[in-house]
Design an enzyme around this catalytic site. Sequence first.
Site, PDB file in Angstrom:
ATOM      1  N   GLY A  43       0.831  -1.222   0.000  1.00 49.63           N
ATOM      2  CA  GLY A  43       0.000   0.000   0.000  1.00 49.63           C
ATOM      3  C   GLY A  43       0.850   1.249   0.000  1.00 49.63           C
ATOM      4  O   GLY A  43       0.410   2.305  -0.443  1.00 49.63           O
ATOM      5  N   CYS A  46       0.842   6.174   0.224  1.00 50.64           N
ATOM      6  CA  CYS A  46      -0.540   6.664   0.170  1.00 50.64           C
ATOM      7  C   CYS A  46      -1.381   6.071   1.302  1.00 50.64           C
ATOM      8  O   CYS A  46      -2.017   6.794   2.064  1.00 50.64           O
ATOM      9  CB  CYS A  46      -1.143   6.320  -1.185  1.00 50.64           C
ATOM     10  SG  CYS A  46      -2.889   6.660  -1.286  1.00 50.64           S
ATOM     11  N   GLY A 118      14.379  -5.136  -2.106  1.00 52.90           N
ATOM     12  CA  GLY A 118      14.861  -5.621  -3.396  1.00 52.90           C
ATOM     13  C   GLY A 118      15.877  -4.685  -4.015  1.00 52.90           C
ATOM     14  O   GLY A 118      15.961  -3.503  -3.660  1.00 52.90           O
ATOM     15  N   GLY A 180       2.984  24.203   0.064  1.00 56.42           N
ATOM     16  CA  GLY A 180       2.435  23.357  -1.004  1.00 56.42           C
ATOM     17  C   GLY A 180       1.292  22.514  -0.446  1.00 56.42           C
ATOM     18  O   GLY A 180       0.771  22.785   0.653  1.00 56.42           O
ATOM     19  N   GLU A 201       6.662  30.176   3.341  1.00 53.58           N
ATOM     20  CA  GLU A 201       6.779  29.719   1.942  1.00 53.58           C
ATOM     21  C   GLU A 201       7.687  30.676   1.181  1.00 53.58           C
ATOM     22  O   GLU A 201       7.472  31.887   1.202  1.00 53.58           O
ATOM     23  CB  GLU A 201       5.370  29.662   1.320  1.00 53.58           C
ATOM     24  CG  GLU A 201       5.341  29.480  -0.183  1.00 53.58           C
ATOM     25  CD  GLU A 201       6.042  28.213  -0.669  1.00 53.58           C
ATOM     26  OE1 GLU A 201       5.634  27.115  -0.260  1.00 53.58           O
ATOM     27  OE2 GLU A 201       7.017  28.327  -1.454  1.00 53.58           O
ATOM     28  N   ARG A 266       8.895  16.061  -1.953  1.00 58.85           N
ATOM     29  CA  ARG A 266       9.277  14.660  -1.816  1.00 58.85           C
ATOM     30  C   ARG A 266      10.268  14.278  -2.901  1.00 58.85           C
ATOM     31  O   ARG A 266      10.119  14.641  -4.064  1.00 58.85           O
ATOM     32  CB  ARG A 266       8.037  13.773  -1.858  1.00 58.85           C
ATOM     33  CG  ARG A 266       7.135  14.057  -0.639  1.00 58.85           C
ATOM     34  CD  ARG A 266       5.969  13.143  -0.532  1.00 58.85           C
ATOM     35  NE  ARG A 266       6.279  11.752  -0.430  1.00 58.85           N
ATOM     36  CZ  ARG A 266       6.602  11.098   0.695  1.00 58.85           C
ATOM     37  NH1 ARG A 266       6.664  11.747   1.857  1.00 58.85           N
ATOM     38  NH2 ARG A 266       6.851   9.805   0.690  1.00 58.85           N
ATOM     39  N   HIS A 436     -30.318  20.339  -8.351  1.00 61.62           N
ATOM     40  CA  HIS A 436     -30.466  21.486  -7.458  1.00 61.62           C
ATOM     41  C   HIS A 436     -30.998  21.020  -6.106  1.00 61.62           C
ATOM     42  O   HIS A 436     -31.927  20.210  -6.077  1.00 61.62           O
ATOM     43  CB  HIS A 436     -31.463  22.472  -8.072  1.00 61.62           C
ATOM     44  CG  HIS A 436     -31.732  23.663  -7.206  1.00 61.62           C
ATOM     45  ND1 HIS A 436     -30.819  24.685  -7.048  1.00 61.62           N
ATOM     46  CD2 HIS A 436     -32.807  23.985  -6.440  1.00 61.62           C
ATOM     47  CE1 HIS A 436     -31.327  25.606  -6.235  1.00 61.62           C
ATOM     48  NE2 HIS A 436     -32.528  25.202  -5.845  1.00 61.62           N
TER      49      HIS A 436
HETATM   50  C1  FAD Z   1       1.353  13.431   3.603  1.00 60.82           C
HETATM   51  C2  FAD Z   1       1.004  12.979   2.228  1.00 60.82           C
HETATM   52  C3  FAD Z   1      -0.290  13.132   1.769  1.00 60.82           C
HETATM   53  C4  FAD Z   1      -0.628  12.717   0.498  1.00 60.82           C
HETATM   54  N1  FAD Z   1      -1.920  12.863   0.076  1.00 60.82           N
HETATM   55  C5  FAD Z   1      -2.272  12.457  -1.168  1.00 60.82           C
HETATM   56  C6  FAD Z   1      -3.625  12.556  -1.598  1.00 60.82           C
HETATM   57  O1  FAD Z   1      -4.508  12.996  -0.869  1.00 60.82           O
HETATM   58  N2  FAD Z   1      -3.926  12.130  -2.840  1.00 60.82           N
HETATM   59  C7  FAD Z   1      -2.976  11.634  -3.691  1.00 60.82           C
HETATM   60  O2  FAD Z   1      -3.290  11.270  -4.818  1.00 60.82           O
HETATM   61  N3  FAD Z   1      -1.680  11.511  -3.296  1.00 60.82           N
HETATM   62  C8  FAD Z   1      -1.316  11.909  -2.057  1.00 60.82           C
HETATM   63  N4  FAD Z   1      -0.019  11.754  -1.646  1.00 60.82           N
HETATM   64  C9  FAD Z   1       0.972  11.220  -2.609  1.00 60.82           C
HETATM   65  C10 FAD Z   1       0.892   9.693  -2.721  1.00 60.82           C
HETATM   66  O3  FAD Z   1       1.051   9.126  -1.450  1.00 60.82           O
HETATM   67  C11 FAD Z   1       1.988   9.211  -3.657  1.00 60.82           C
HETATM   68  O4  FAD Z   1       1.859   9.890  -4.890  1.00 60.82           O
HETATM   69  C12 FAD Z   1       1.894   7.720  -3.926  1.00 60.82           C
HETATM   70  O5  FAD Z   1       2.004   6.996  -2.728  1.00 60.82           O
HETATM   71  C13 FAD Z   1       2.993   7.294  -4.896  1.00 60.82           C
HETATM   72  O6  FAD Z   1       2.921   5.940  -5.133  1.00 60.82           O
HETATM   73  P1  FAD Z   1       4.233   5.114  -5.526  1.00 60.82           P
HETATM   74  O7  FAD Z   1       3.765   3.724  -5.807  1.00 60.82           O
HETATM   75  O8  FAD Z   1       5.003   5.812  -6.555  1.00 60.82           O
HETATM   76  O9  FAD Z   1       5.147   5.147  -4.234  1.00 60.82           O
HETATM   77  P2  FAD Z   1       4.921   4.724  -2.722  1.00 60.82           P
HETATM   78  O10 FAD Z   1       3.498   4.755  -2.340  1.00 60.82           O
HETATM   79  O11 FAD Z   1       5.884   5.535  -1.944  1.00 60.82           O
HETATM   80  O12 FAD Z   1       5.347   3.197  -2.699  1.00 60.82           O
HETATM   81  C14 FAD Z   1       6.646   2.769  -2.921  1.00 60.82           C
HETATM   82  C15 FAD Z   1       6.835   1.467  -2.179  1.00 60.82           C
HETATM   83  O13 FAD Z   1       8.070   0.914  -2.542  1.00 60.82           O
HETATM   84  C16 FAD Z   1       8.647   0.317  -1.413  1.00 60.82           C
HETATM   85  N5  FAD Z   1      10.079   0.211  -1.644  1.00 60.82           N
HETATM   86  C17 FAD Z   1      10.980   1.229  -1.805  1.00 60.82           C
HETATM   87  N6  FAD Z   1      12.204   0.734  -2.017  1.00 60.82           N
HETATM   88  C18 FAD Z   1      12.088  -0.614  -1.994  1.00 60.82           C
HETATM   89  C19 FAD Z   1      13.007  -1.679  -2.139  1.00 60.82           C
HETATM   90  N7  FAD Z   1      14.311  -1.457  -2.368  1.00 60.82           N
HETATM   91  N8  FAD Z   1      12.547  -2.936  -2.029  1.00 60.82           N
HETATM   92  C20 FAD Z   1      11.235  -3.191  -1.801  1.00 60.82           C
HETATM   93  N9  FAD Z   1      10.333  -2.225  -1.646  1.00 60.82           N
HETATM   94  C21 FAD Z   1      10.754  -0.959  -1.751  1.00 60.82           C
HETATM   95  C22 FAD Z   1       8.272   1.245  -0.273  1.00 60.82           C
HETATM   96  O14 FAD Z   1       8.334   0.569   0.965  1.00 60.82           O
HETATM   97  C23 FAD Z   1       6.861   1.654  -0.668  1.00 60.82           C
HETATM   98  O15 FAD Z   1       5.895   0.826  -0.069  1.00 60.82           O
HETATM   99  C24 FAD Z   1       0.355  12.131  -0.357  1.00 60.82           C
HETATM  100  C25 FAD Z   1       1.649  11.949   0.118  1.00 60.82           C
HETATM  101  C26 FAD Z   1       1.970  12.361   1.383  1.00 60.82           C
HETATM  102  C27 FAD Z   1       3.362  12.136   1.877  1.00 60.82           C
END
Ligand code: FAD
Length: 459
Positions: A43, A46, A118, A180, A201, A266, A436
Amino acid sequence: MSATAENTFDIVILGGGSGGYACALRAAELGLSVALVEKGKLGGTCLHLGCIPTKALLHAAEVADTAREGEQFGVKTTFESVDMSGVNAYKDGVVGRLYKGLQGLVKSKSIEYVEGEGRLVAKNTVEVAGRQLVGKNVVLATGSYAKSLPGLEITGRIMTSEQALFLDYVPSRVVVLGGGVIGVEFASVFKSFGSEVTIVEALPHLVAVEDEAISKQLERSFRKRKINFKTGVKFSGATQTGDVVQVSLESGETIEADLLLVAVGRGPVTAGLGYEEAGVTVDRGFVLANERCQTNVEGIYAVGDIVPGLQLAHRGFAQGIFVAEHIAGLNPPVIDEMGIPRVTYCEPEIASIGYTEAQAKEKFGEIETYDYNLGGNGKSQILGTQGFVKLVRQKDGPVVGVHMIGSRMGEQVGEAQLIYNWEALPSDVAQLIHAHPTQNEALGEAHLALAGKPLHAHT
Ligand SMILES: Cc1cc2nc3c(=O)[nH]c(=O)nc-3n(C[C@H](O)[C@H](O)[C@H](O)COP(=O)(O)OP(=O)(O)OC[C@H]3O[C@@H](n4cnc5c(N)ncnc54)[C@H](O)[C@@H]3O)c2cc1C
């Protein structure tokens, strides 16, 4: 170790966040064999540290505001206090239920879920604790981390969103570094919980990537809510003594706080994972990928926050699905980054899609805009919220930008994205009937006005 049948897959996915798990689910649906590698919790950001827990906090914040504001609606309520253990139990309950559901979903498909860290050790191989997973295709989806500034150590009362999500107290005074999306959402929560909040900011406006009219309206609303903010001001340093953080600005000013929340963006999680050694082009840590999410190395794809662009969960979902379908030979349509909806869930909410007025002018030359004030919208009046729907269209052409602000306006992004992505003319939307009294009507009214037949519009 040579590749054996049980270690060979159509797709090996590194990272089980929004991008990675969406790819795994879709690929399994399409009958592809998949290995999904995750070192933390399925998960990703997010579900565990981003979208879901922050929106639970924002909902608790709305409940606190409702308790304070009952009198406005003739209901006698009093706000007593925020019990962070209760808030956290509620938030963690929401996350826990979704986590369980997601684990069940992955288990129910034929996905090889591999726990552990990994590393890409060859262009078609991910190694996890000595096990080599060989993929005809590899998808990089390792996500992002909360950045800090040079010399600013994340420790104690200087924290990022990752620690702020688990506070067991409401700080009296908070400085939020960064105006932001994440910064303004946390500022909104803290204010509703009773903290005195100051946002710092460096750019001239809060939520600076939004249409300038939206930024200005948010600033007006935050002023009204007594959320302090300093824009166009640079941070110069912070020191911690006991329970107090002294935040210094380049202007010479210092602000004392109980907590400094660092929300300065980020960065991609790509260092030390073998990407560059495998020949993948990486630019300032980000993996470069084309519109088909392909890196420069054949058979290696990248999705989600590691790819430059909007860092949003639903972008990751869409890219993950896209890659699975592309690999399965379905030839899916490429994703238009401008067609990805954006919502900021502070109070008031912001929702937008497509081009800002300034971007549209640059791209299309002649444009028209229209602002529909929520003052004319019955449901917004009932809720007691202010704001507007702003439309940007190409002159005599389709709507290329929708920008909305107001309580609960985030939910309106669904129709806005259809309008943008289906390249609707104002007259196409004007002929659709909007119920409405809803806030959705404001979108309909804005299009009626832009189509030259305003109804409840004063301008
Ligand atoms: C505070 C906050 C609020 C947010 N609110 C929103 C929102 O309301 N709506 C929205 O759309 N987005 C929101 N986001 C952004 C959203 O969380 C990210 O855009 C999204 O999680 C990106 O998905 P991803 O799969 O790229 O990465 P991630 O969700 O970061 O997943 C990457 C995964 O890879 C794993 N991983 C990393 N390296 C390795 C490795 N070497 N081996 C095995 N596993 C590994 C990590 O453990 C992680 O579980 C928010 C982010 C934050 C920080």
